[in-house]
Every structure is written in C-alpha cells, then in structure tokens.
Write a protein that holds these residues in place. Structure first.
Motif, PDB file in Angstrom:
ATOM      1  N   TYR A   1       0.731  -1.278   0.131  1.00 44.15           N
ATOM      2  CA  TYR A   1       0.061   0.015   0.071  1.00 44.15           C
ATOM      3  C   TYR A   1       0.755   1.331   0.007  1.00 44.15           C
ATOM      4  CZ  TYR A   1      -3.149   3.769   1.829  1.00 44.15           C
ATOM      5  OH  TYR A   1      -3.903   4.710   2.015  1.00 44.15           O
ATOM      6  N   TYR A   2       0.450   2.260  -0.857  1.00 46.17           N
ATOM      7  CA  TYR A   2       1.118   3.590  -0.768  1.00 46.17           C
ATOM      8  C   TYR A   2       0.313   4.831  -0.321  1.00 46.17           C
ATOM      9  CZ  TYR A   2       5.818   1.862  -2.299  1.00 46.17           C
ATOM     10  OH  TYR A   2       6.960   1.427  -2.332  1.00 46.17           O
ATOM     11  N   ALA A   3      -0.923   4.681  -0.757  1.00 49.23           N
ATOM     12  CA  ALA A   3      -1.730   5.766  -0.570  1.00 49.23           C
ATOM     13  C   ALA A   3      -3.235   5.565  -1.243  1.00 49.23           C
ATOM     14  CB  ALA A   3      -1.467   7.181  -1.574  1.00 49.23           C
ATOM     15  N   PRO A   4      -4.348   6.406  -0.795  1.00 47.35           N
ATOM     16  CA  PRO A   4      -5.681   5.685  -1.319  1.00 47.35           C
ATOM     17  C   PRO A   4      -5.509   5.482  -2.982  1.00 47.35           C
ATOM     18  CG  PRO A   4      -5.910   7.412   0.318  1.00 47.35           C
ATOM     19  CD  PRO A   4      -4.150   7.308   0.174  1.00 47.35           C
ATOM     20  N   GLY A   5      -6.186   4.592  -3.411  1.00 45.76           N
ATOM     21  CA  GLY A   5      -6.409   4.423  -4.743  1.00 45.76           C
ATOM     22  C   GLY A   5      -4.790   3.925  -5.464  1.00 45.76           C
ATOM     23  N   ASP A   6      -3.801   3.539  -4.505  1.00 44.18           N
ATOM     24  CA  ASP A   6      -2.388   3.301  -5.065  1.00 44.18           C
ATOM     25  C   ASP A   6      -1.891   2.070  -4.107  1.00 44.18           C
ATOM     26  OD1 ASP A   6       0.182   3.212  -6.201  1.00 44.18           O
ATOM     27  OD2 ASP A   6       0.622   5.360  -5.179  1.00 44.18           O
TER      28      ASP A   6
ATOM     29  N   PHE B   1      -8.960   0.787   3.242  1.00 40.98           N
ATOM     30  CA  PHE B   1      -7.955   1.690   3.235  1.00 40.98           C
ATOM     31  C   PHE B   1      -7.576   2.057   1.878  1.00 40.98           C
ATOM     32  CE2 PHE B   1      -6.105  -3.164   3.084  1.00 40.98           C
ATOM     33  CZ  PHE B   1      -5.579  -2.803   1.627  1.00 40.98           C
ATOM     34  N   TYR B   2      -7.864   1.320   0.854  1.00 40.46           N
ATOM     35  CA  TYR B   2      -7.862   1.598  -0.458  1.00 40.46           C
ATOM     36  C   TYR B   2      -8.569   2.900  -0.850  1.00 40.46           C
ATOM     37  CZ  TYR B   2      -7.823   1.089  -5.673  1.00 40.46           C
ATOM     38  OH  TYR B   2      -7.718   1.425  -6.927  1.00 40.46           O
ATOM     39  N   ARG B   3      -9.759   3.177  -0.070  1.00 43.92           N
ATOM     40  CA  ARG B   3     -10.542   4.536  -0.307  1.00 43.92           C
ATOM     41  C   ARG B   3     -10.117   5.546   0.534  1.00 43.92           C
ATOM     42  NH1 ARG B   3     -16.306   0.977  -0.739  1.00 43.92           N
ATOM     43  NH2 ARG B   3     -16.190   0.346  -2.787  1.00 43.92           N
ATOM     44  N   GLY B   4      -9.300   5.237   1.467  1.00 46.96           N
ATOM     45  CA  GLY B   4      -8.728   6.343   2.437  1.00 46.96           C
ATOM     46  C   GLY B   4      -9.570   6.423   3.382  1.00 46.96           C
ATOM     47  N   GLU B   5     -10.397   5.366   3.935  1.00 43.22           N
ATOM     48  CA  GLU B   5     -11.255   5.505   5.029  1.00 43.22           C
ATOM     49  C   GLU B   5     -10.845   4.910   6.030  1.00 43.22           C
ATOM     50  OE1 GLU B   5     -15.395   4.390   4.095  1.00 43.22           O
ATOM     51  OE2 GLU B   5     -15.096   5.082   2.003  1.00 43.22           O
ATOM     52  N   GLU B   6      -9.559   4.177   6.044  1.00 42.50           N
ATOM     53  CA  GLU B   6      -8.727   3.720   7.277  1.00 42.50           C
ATOM     54  C   GLU B   6      -7.376   4.491   7.302  1.00 42.50           C
ATOM     55  OE1 GLU B   6      -8.563  -0.396   7.539  1.00 42.50           O
ATOM     56  OE2 GLU B   6     -10.874  -0.858   8.164  1.00 42.50           O
TER      57      GLU B   6
ATOM     58  N   GLN C   1      -0.486   3.294   6.360  1.00 44.18           N
ATOM     59  CA  GLN C   1       0.850   3.841   5.920  1.00 44.18           C
ATOM     60  C   GLN C   1       1.448   3.505   4.889  1.00 44.18           C
ATOM     61  OE1 GLN C   1       1.617   6.772   7.801  1.00 44.18           O
ATOM     62  NE2 GLN C   1      -0.253   6.425   8.932  1.00 44.18           N
ATOM     63  N   PRO C   2       2.039   4.109   4.008  1.00 43.36           N
ATOM     64  CA  PRO C   2       2.857   3.679   2.915  1.00 43.36           C
ATOM     65  C   PRO C   2       3.835   2.724   3.331  1.00 43.36           C
ATOM     66  CG  PRO C   2       2.471   6.028   2.883  1.00 43.36           C
ATOM     67  CD  PRO C   2       2.338   5.623   3.929  1.00 43.36           C
ATOM     68  N   GLY C   3       3.907   1.592   2.607  1.00 41.75           N
ATOM     69  CA  GLY C   3       4.865   0.455   2.824  1.00 41.75           C
ATOM     70  C   GLY C   3       4.227  -0.569   3.586  1.00 41.75           C
ATOM     71  N   TRP C   4       2.906  -0.586   3.943  1.00 41.91           N
ATOM     72  CA  TRP C   4       2.295  -1.863   4.666  1.00 41.91           C
ATOM     73  C   TRP C   4       1.922  -2.894   3.496  1.00 41.91           C
ATOM     74  CZ3 TRP C   4      -1.662   0.508   8.997  1.00 41.91           C
ATOM     75  CH2 TRP C   4      -0.652   0.970   9.834  1.00 41.91           C
TER      76      TRP C   4
ATOM     77  N   GLY D   1      -0.857  -5.133   7.012  1.00 42.29           N
ATOM     78  CA  GLY D   1      -0.657  -4.060   7.794  1.00 42.29           C
ATOM     79  C   GLY D   1       0.540  -3.760   8.290  1.00 42.29           C
ATOM     80  N   SER D   2       1.185  -3.331   9.372  1.00 44.19           N
ATOM     81  CA  SER D   2       2.204  -2.662   9.530  1.00 44.19           C
ATOM     82  C   SER D   2       3.275  -3.643   9.884  1.00 44.19           C
ATOM     83  CB  SER D   2       1.914  -1.652  10.732  1.00 44.19           C
ATOM     84  OG  SER D   2       1.658  -2.235  11.729  1.00 44.19           O
TER      85      SER D   2
END
Length: 346
Positions: A6-11, A44-49, A52-55, A111-112
C-alpha cells in the motif's frame, strides 16, 4: 519475491520485497497459490482507514508449506494449507473458547507488522494453531480449491453471522448486503435450514447469484422503505437478521427489520465517521445483538468437510481472477463494483 504494498488511497503496487524467513520456531513459510482481495481491503484503498505507505496487503490465502520451524508439529513441507484471516496460537483462553480472533498472542495478516497474502509467499506465525491442512485427495482439484478459498474469510464470516443470529431449520432470515459476505450469508442460512431467506441489495447481477444460492425473496429498496417492505412481507420482521455491510445505515436497517424476540448477527467491518443505533427498539423488543470478527479457525474444519463433500460451494462470489502483477487492477474492479470478489493466482 513479489508482494502487494500500500502507498496511498487508490495506490497499491506489486513490488520486490525480501523473501520471508523463519523468525520463530513456531513459524512456517508458505508459498501462496491462491489469494483474494477483500471488501474490507477497500476501506484503506478508499482512504477510509489510517494506513501508512509500505504496509503489506491481503488477509485471505492458501498455499503450500515450504519450510517449518523447529517447534512445528502438525505441518510438514509439501502440505497444502489454508489460513483463516487471523493467526492464533490455539492454546490461550480465547482460542479454547473458539474465538481465535481474540487470541492473546495472535494477530491479523497484512498491515504494519505482518506479511500480507497478496504475495508469492508468506511467513505464518503460530503455524500449528493457525493453518489447516487441505486433504490430499482434493489438493490438485482446481475447481474444489477455488470453492475452498472463501473459507479463509467470507464464507466463515457469513456462517458466523448466521450462527450469531440463531438461524435454524424452518426460520425466516434477512440478509443485509449483496457483497461477498452477504452472498455467503445466504449460503450459510440455507445450509442451516432456513426456509425463507430475504436478501437486501441493489445490484441485479449479485441478486441473481443470491437467488441461485438460496435467496427466496429480494428487497432492492433502502432505508425506511426497505424496513417497511420486510416488515410487511414477514408480518412483523425476520427472526434472524444478518448484517453484512458494517455501515451505520445497515445496522439501522437490521434493527428495524428484526422480529421481536429475534436476533441480529453483525459481521460487517464497522466503517464511517461514527455509529449510533436504536437501543430502545432492541430493548423494548428483546432483540439480541451478537457477532463481530468471525473466528474462522473454529468454523473452517466443518465448512471444509462440507465443501470437499460437495455440500457447500461459495466459489460464485469469486467472479474475477487476476495474476499477482494485476492485483491493482483487481482493487480497482472491486472499488468500481465491476467485480464482487477478486481471486489472485500468483
């Protein structure tokens, strides 16, 4: 190896990461053969959680054991296994009570701090208490393996909703949500003997699957209109309600359509800015509210037996297959509702 990060919402991106290694004597290293993108991954993909980048991503997977730690006793190299969405030691107070999602030494994939299942391989902590061996007689049956994959989460979660709501032979059940968990809730209710199964949803292609796997009635309205429709068609509400969405509005609907003396099984992962519900209606009508994170490790053995025997098949929820490099496309397809649930074949 390759893994989804994961990097960012939608990314989300598929990248090269270090190969997993044995870190504790209770670990196993598993080469992943099947995985999924989950509806809860979309939060998390939609930015609703808060992610952090790298998870790492992915909590539904199956594979073949490549290596085991020195303390692993029930698994060996070459075993084909499936994993519940949470790992657990199998020996603590809560594991013995059958709620492994509350294991004092356990945790959740992705996750982390933990590896994710949308990858080529994974380190499984607490392997003896977590992983379930798939019978060798079916380990090369691709159709059957596809049917087994949903047991890692959505089929076990739908079953948990049905158990929590007290579904029994001859009962009337209402299922809120036409996503993968809701469709599995329909399957679970039918398996437990429900006579009437009402699904509340809005997507015709998904509702058609619901009808095919056991739904007898469909309500496509929302809010107060849906509540009124179910109340009228059941003459007072459903005995068992399966809340498979996790939103405040879904819980409000669940409470509104539950029959006095009935029960709600809630398994939708809570999301949104806040939650409140009509405690007064629950209280005045003696409606039971029960559920939470499904203890999939408790349910998998019996559901696996029925799946292998051909009595249970949740593969209909897996309507798009991608390779590992195409996992970002799988997320986008689910986000836009072009797919119910994506299967990943590394």
């Amino acid at each position: 190896m390759k893994a989804t990060v994961y990097y960012a919402p939608g990314d989300v991106r598929v990248e090269n990461v270090p190969d997993p290694t044995i870190q504790q004597p209770t670990d196993a290293i598993v080469r992943i053969t099947h995985a999924c993108v989950c509806g809860s991954d979309l939060w998390f993909y939609r930015g609703e959680e808060e992610w952090q980048p790298g998870w790492r991503t992915g909590h539904e997977w199956m594979g073949i054991v490549e290596e085991v730690g020195s303390d692993v006793r029930t698994l060996k190299k070459g075993d084909r296994v499936l994993a519940p969405f949470a790992f657990s030691d199998g020996s603590c107070e809560f594991c013995h009570k059958g709620i492994q999602t509350s294991c004092v030494h356990g945790g959740f994939w992705e996750g982390s701090t933990n590896d994710g299942g949308q990858a080529q391989a994974i380190r499984s902590p607490l392997a003896d208490g977590t992983l379930v061996v798939i019978p060798k007689a079916v380990e090369n049956d691709d159709d059957l393996l596809t049917a087994i994959l949903p047991l890692t989460d959505v089929m076990s979660t739908g079953h948990h909703a049905a158990i929590s709501a007290g579904v029994r032979t001859g009962s009337t059940v209402a299922v809120i949500g036409d996503g993968a968990v809701g469709l599995c809730g329909v399957l679970a209710a039918k398996r437990l003997g429900a006579e009437r199964i009402i699904i509340l949803g809005r997507h015709e292609s998904r509702l058609e699957i619901a009808r095919r796997v056991g739904a007898t009635d469909v309500v496509s309205s929302r809010g107060e209109e849906a509540i009124a429709a179910v109340q009228e068609m059941t003459q007072g509400g459903a005995e068992s309600v399966l809340e498979c969405v996790g939103s405040e509005s879904a819980m409000a609907t669940a409470i509104g359509i539950a029959r006095p003396g009935g029960a709600i099984g809630y398994v939708g992962v809570p999301h949104g800015s806040g939650h409140s519900f009509n405690l007064g209606r629950l209280f005045m009508n003696n409606i039971t509210l029960r559920g939470g994170a499904a203890p999939a490790r408790t349910y998998i053995p019996e559901l696996l037996t029925d799946t292998v025997a051909g009595k249970l098949d949740a593969s209909a929820v897996l309507d798009l297959t991608v390779d590992l490099d195409s996992v970002p496309r799988g997320y986008a397809a689910m986000d836009s509702r072009e797919a119910i649930k994506v299967m990943v074949r590394p």
